[in-house]
Design an enzyme around this catalytic site. Sequence first.
Site, PDB file in Angstrom:
ATOM      1  N   ARG A 150      45.387  37.073  43.587  1.00  0.00           N
ATOM      2  CA  ARG A 150      44.723  37.875  44.615  1.00  0.00           C
ATOM      3  C   ARG A 150      45.687  38.991  45.017  1.00  0.00           C
ATOM      4  NH1 ARG A 150      43.931  32.427  46.401  1.00  0.00           N
ATOM      5  NH2 ARG A 150      41.744  31.777  46.358  1.00  0.00           N
ATOM      6  N   LYS A 174      45.016  31.542  50.157  1.00  0.00           N
ATOM      7  CA  LYS A 174      44.190  31.372  51.345  1.00  0.00           C
ATOM      8  C   LYS A 174      44.572  30.078  52.063  1.00  0.00           C
ATOM      9  CE  LYS A 174      40.122  33.997  49.896  1.00  0.00           C
ATOM     10  NZ  LYS A 174      38.662  33.955  49.663  1.00  0.00           N
ATOM     11  N   HIS A 251      40.535  42.579  42.222  1.00  0.00           N
ATOM     12  CA  HIS A 251      39.837  41.332  41.912  1.00  0.00           C
ATOM     13  C   HIS A 251      39.194  41.365  40.525  1.00  0.00           C
ATOM     14  CE1 HIS A 251      40.054  38.210  44.850  1.00  0.00           C
ATOM     15  NE2 HIS A 251      38.890  37.714  44.523  1.00  0.00           N
ATOM     16  N   ARG A 254      41.541  39.744  38.258  1.00  0.00           N
ATOM     17  CA  ARG A 254      41.502  38.296  38.492  1.00  0.00           C
ATOM     18  C   ARG A 254      40.258  37.678  37.836  1.00  0.00           C
ATOM     19  NH1 ARG A 254      43.093  34.142  42.202  1.00  0.00           N
ATOM     20  NH2 ARG A 254      41.373  33.118  43.288  1.00  0.00           N
ATOM     21  N   HIS A 277      41.592  27.869  43.773  1.00  0.00           N
ATOM     22  CA  HIS A 277      40.318  27.588  44.423  1.00  0.00           C
ATOM     23  C   HIS A 277      40.329  26.187  45.018  1.00  0.00           C
ATOM     24  CE1 HIS A 277      37.916  30.718  41.877  1.00  0.00           C
ATOM     25  NE2 HIS A 277      38.488  31.259  42.934  1.00  0.00           N
ATOM     26  N   TYR A 286      32.647  31.484  36.760  1.00  0.00           N
ATOM     27  CA  TYR A 286      33.167  32.094  35.540  1.00  0.00           C
ATOM     28  C   TYR A 286      32.577  31.469  34.282  1.00  0.00           C
ATOM     29  CZ  TYR A 286      36.345  34.164  38.859  1.00  0.00           C
ATOM     30  OH  TYR A 286      36.853  34.843  39.930  1.00  0.00           O
TER      31      TYR A 286
END
Length: 305
Positions: A150, A174, A251, A254, A277, A286
């Site tokens: 990120r 995150k 992104h 990514r 994630h 994906y």
Amino acid sequence: MRLSEAIEPWCEHLARVRRLSPATVRAYRGDLRDLAATIGEDADLVRVDLEELRQWLWQATGRGDSRATLARRTAAVRGFFAWATESGLVDVDPSLRLVSAKRGRSLPVVGTVDAVAGVLEKAAERGEGGDPVALRDGALLELLYGSALRVSELCGIRGDDLDEERRTVRVVGKGDKERVVPFGGSAARALAEYLARGRPALASRASQHGRPPADRVFLGARGGALGPRAVYDVVNRALGPALGAPAVGPHVLRHSAATHLLDGGADLRAVQEILGHASLGTTQIYTHVSSERLAAVYRQAHPRA
């Protein structure tokens, strides 16, 4: 208490207690300020009712706001009034019956392997002249793609986060979750060149302005820490023309890295770990991208398609 007066205490709660990202807090603050402006800056918090919240969302729909924006606005209001109820600021939560359109899940923009490789090769060529900014740009593009980072994670990297021998980088994602991700030979070479020739030159520019350089790996043109906006501009200039898109952010690299990993046979759980994630369901988008690409190839190549 007025609605407008309760916004900042709630945002502090989001940042300090729930530890949401600054970008999420900023978005929620903007949503609540818009609500206050719509209902009235002097509106009493306990008098806000469901119909006013519905009208506010309806106005956003009339402006053409996306489903994702409407879903975020609903989440912001629900979170705000849940906090206000728990804090004793209101007795009844008016947002409990508030609903919005379900968030549509569009497939992310992904560059082909050849398109991304071409962008990275051109970036490397620009760095051959020794320009420190060109060396920096080549290194950050390689690392964004090589480690599927990120942009906030990239900007936060410090020197001791890099292990050049093992080719890994430690990042904070995150929720302040830390993880260690690998990067490949191309990224390692670009980083080595930048750290040896590019970063020292950028750091010296900070000294020329009478201040110490930032302690981050990636520096701006004046030796300060490189911010997300500047990284966006670098990626957009490099990748936008290759994809024929007017606005391309970090992104996309990514997304491309994750898709290319799955196309190459990587395990979905491994890709989840690399991306950081929390839920496997987030990573599964994906697999849909890979399926779409496979179907496109089939339609183009199979004689009975």
